[in-house]
Design an enzyme around this catalytic site. Structure first.
Site, PDB file in Angstrom:
ATOM      1  N   LYS A 111      -7.916  17.234  15.668  1.00  0.00           N
ATOM      2  CA  LYS A 111      -9.350  17.485  15.815  1.00  0.00           C
ATOM      3  C   LYS A 111      -9.949  18.021  14.506  1.00  0.00           C
ATOM      4  CE  LYS A 111      -9.307  17.825  20.823  1.00  0.00           C
ATOM      5  NZ  LYS A 111      -9.811  16.687  21.507  1.00  0.00           N
ATOM      6  N   LYS A 194      -4.591   7.763  22.080  1.00  0.00           N
ATOM      7  CA  LYS A 194      -4.804   8.281  23.428  1.00  0.00           C
ATOM      8  C   LYS A 194      -6.255   8.082  23.868  1.00  0.00           C
ATOM      9  CE  LYS A 194      -5.458  12.777  24.494  1.00  0.00           C
ATOM     10  NZ  LYS A 194      -6.359  12.951  25.627  1.00  0.00           N
ATOM     11  N   LYS A 197     -11.785  11.924  26.168  1.00  0.00           N
ATOM     12  CA  LYS A 197     -13.216  11.937  26.482  1.00  0.00           C
ATOM     13  C   LYS A 197     -14.079  12.263  25.277  1.00  0.00           C
ATOM     14  CE  LYS A 197     -12.425  16.038  29.210  1.00  0.00           C
ATOM     15  NZ  LYS A 197     -11.946  16.994  28.224  1.00  0.00           N
TER      16      LYS A 197
HETATM   17  P1  ATP Z   1     -10.729  15.962  24.620  1.00  0.00           P
HETATM   18  O1  ATP Z   1     -10.964  14.695  23.883  1.00  0.00           O
HETATM   19  O2  ATP Z   1     -11.928  16.843  24.700  1.00  0.00           O
HETATM   20  O3  ATP Z   1      -9.495  16.695  24.175  1.00  0.00           O
HETATM   21  P2  ATP Z   1      -9.245  14.909  26.860  1.00  0.00           P
HETATM   22  O4  ATP Z   1      -9.661  13.616  27.500  1.00  0.00           O
HETATM   23  O5  ATP Z   1      -8.052  14.909  25.984  1.00  0.00           O
HETATM   24  O6  ATP Z   1     -10.520  15.492  26.130  1.00  0.00           O
HETATM   25  P3  ATP Z   1      -8.565  17.461  28.043  1.00  0.00           P
HETATM   26  O7  ATP Z   1      -9.625  18.301  28.678  1.00  0.00           O
HETATM   27  O8  ATP Z   1      -8.095  17.806  26.683  1.00  0.00           O
HETATM   28  O9  ATP Z   1      -9.067  15.935  28.065  1.00  0.00           O
HETATM   29  O10 ATP Z   1      -7.302  17.407  29.003  1.00  0.00           O
HETATM   30  C1  ATP Z   1      -7.402  17.551  30.428  1.00  0.00           C
HETATM   31  C2  ATP Z   1      -6.120  17.056  31.062  1.00  0.00           C
HETATM   32  O11 ATP Z   1      -6.089  15.615  31.026  1.00  0.00           O
HETATM   33  C3  ATP Z   1      -4.854  17.512  30.348  1.00  0.00           C
HETATM   34  O12 ATP Z   1      -3.847  17.759  31.313  1.00  0.00           O
HETATM   35  C4  ATP Z   1      -4.486  16.330  29.509  1.00  0.00           C
HETATM   36  O13 ATP Z   1      -3.115  16.296  29.180  1.00  0.00           O
HETATM   37  C5  ATP Z   1      -4.878  15.179  30.412  1.00  0.00           C
HETATM   38  N1  ATP Z   1      -5.189  13.963  29.661  1.00  0.00           N
HETATM   39  C6  ATP Z   1      -6.144  13.834  28.709  1.00  0.00           C
HETATM   40  N2  ATP Z   1      -6.156  12.586  28.225  1.00  0.00           N
HETATM   41  C7  ATP Z   1      -5.159  11.915  28.868  1.00  0.00           C
HETATM   42  C8  ATP Z   1      -4.661  10.575  28.795  1.00  0.00           C
HETATM   43  N3  ATP Z   1      -5.193   9.691  27.964  1.00  0.00           N
HETATM   44  N4  ATP Z   1      -3.630  10.228  29.608  1.00  0.00           N
HETATM   45  C9  ATP Z   1      -3.085  11.131  30.467  1.00  0.00           C
HETATM   46  N5  ATP Z   1      -3.507  12.404  30.571  1.00  0.00           N
HETATM   47  C10 ATP Z   1      -4.535  12.798  29.796  1.00  0.00           C
HETATM   48 MG    MG Z   2      -7.475  16.743  24.984  1.00  0.00          MG
END
Ligand code: ATP
Ligand code: MG
Length: 328
Positions: A111, A194, A197
């Site tokens: 990040k 990955k 969001k």
């Molecule tokens: P950001 O981009 O803000 O980091 P994010 O989509 O990675 O958002 P988080 O809030 O960081 O979401 O993570 C919330 C949960 O979702 C965590 O348990 C994380 O491991 C899971 N998660 C996030 N992205 C994925 C993915 N692509 N596949 C499986 N699990 C995911």
């Molecule tokens: Mg994340």
């Protein structure tokens, strides 16, 4: 009963990755122990975000939790910022995690690499400290997360070991749990990255219209191999679509390979889209009902009250252990 903790940060609209890697498992774990499932709104402030978006995303996550079948009678659902003990505990715990280990965290490196050094907030660097506080404050043993968060849970384990060595048996040792299938859903447009969001490329959003979801899957990046085979190195796009299908239907990779032997990617993608639609159509309808019901605020208020009792007790135990004067 084991305590189970997990959360999602309201940094953007939820993706299919969040659903498969996190939310879908929450509905199951609430039956396996005392589950604390929260919305990590303070963590969302570690990157720039509009106040109105943070607000809306937070309520949205709560509604998506409830729509997935989280039952406030079983699981404690709350906002991180509604339980101030998380922040107070983090202030103490930050002294037991070190600059070197924090700077090695993949999430921080990912990040912050996109930012100018002058613009990287301390909160982004110290993120794992607050996350460790979130975990230990509920005496949580089981931490169901996607693969990307396991490094932070490992750091929380190091912290617990360090803290308990110094002060005795004060904190409970947590352990990350990742699903066999679906621990890392990849971007549909770049299946080596990955799905996240906060990085909208190749995401399927839970808020997307069903037809948009279908279109996104039909235009997912694949390869020239022309057979449906699980090989994340050689065929990352197809393997990702297989993972999505497997996570939503419980079919094994071998079953999927057999089912699509001799068939083209068009047929396969249509079948993946059908699986996603079959899961998302009722889920989205349920979400709309929850939003209309106005249930969310009351659930969050009750959840915070319930969470605070345990959180305050752990905070007091830690304050006393480190020698803060006059703490019961
Ligand atoms: P950001 O981009 O803000 O980091 P994010 O989509 O990675 O958002 P988080 O809030 O960081 O979401 O993570 C919330 C949960 O979702 C965590 O348990 C994380 O491991 C899971 N998660 C996030 N992205 C994925 C993915 N692509 N596949 C499986 N699990 C995911
Ligand atoms: Mg994340």
């Amino acid at each position: 009963m084991d305590h189970i903790l997990s959360g999602i940060k309201p940094t953007g609209q939820l993706t299919l990755g969040n659903y498969i890697g996190a939310i879908k498992n929450f509905a199951r774990v609430q039956n396996e122990g005392e589950a604390f499932l929260f919305i990590a709104d303070l963590h969302a402030l570690t990157l720039p975000i509009e106040p109105a978006d943070l607000n809306k995303n937070s309520r949205d996550i709560a509604a998506y939790y409830l729509a997935a079948g989280l039952d406030p009678k079983k699981a404690t659902i709350f906002l991180q910022s509604d339980v101030p003990a998380h922040s107070e505990l983090a202030i103490i715990l930050q002294n037991y995690l070190y600059m070197g280990e924090l700077s090695r965290m993949t999430q921080f490196k990912d990040k912050s690499s996109k930012m100018k050094e002058e613009a990287i907030g301390l909160g982004l660097f110290a993120y794992p400290v607050l996350m460790a506080a979130d975990i230990v404050i509920y005496d949580s043993k089981r931490i169901p997360v996607g693969e990307d968060q396991t490094q932070h849970v490992e750091l929380a384990r190091d912290l617990v070991k360090r803290f308990n060595n110094r002060y005795g048996d004060v904190l409970v040792m947590p352990k990350a749990e990742v699903a066999k299938v679906g621990k890392r859903i990849m971007s549909l447009s770049d299946p080596t990255k990955k799905m996240s969001k906060s990085d909208p490329k190749g995401d399927i959003y839970l808020s997307d219209d069903i037809n948009v979801m279908r279109k996104k899957i039909m235009s997912a990046v694949t390869d020239m191999e022309a057979h449906v085979h699980y090989d994340p190195e050689k065929q990352p796009g197809i393997s990702n679509l297989m993972t999505i299908m497997s996570a939503l239907t419980d079919k094994s990779f071998e079953d999927i390979e057999k089912e699509f032997e001799g068939k083209g990617y068009g047929d396969f993608k249509r079948a993946v889209a059908d699986c996603v639609v079959a899961e998302m159509e009722p889920y989205k309808a349920h979400y709309e009902e929850i939003v209309k019901s106005g249930l969310v605020d009351k659930v969050l208020e009750d959840g915070a009250a319930k969470a605070s009792v345990i959180a305050n007790a752990t905070l007091a135990r830690v304050q006393k252990a480190v020698g803060l004067y006059n703490k019961k």
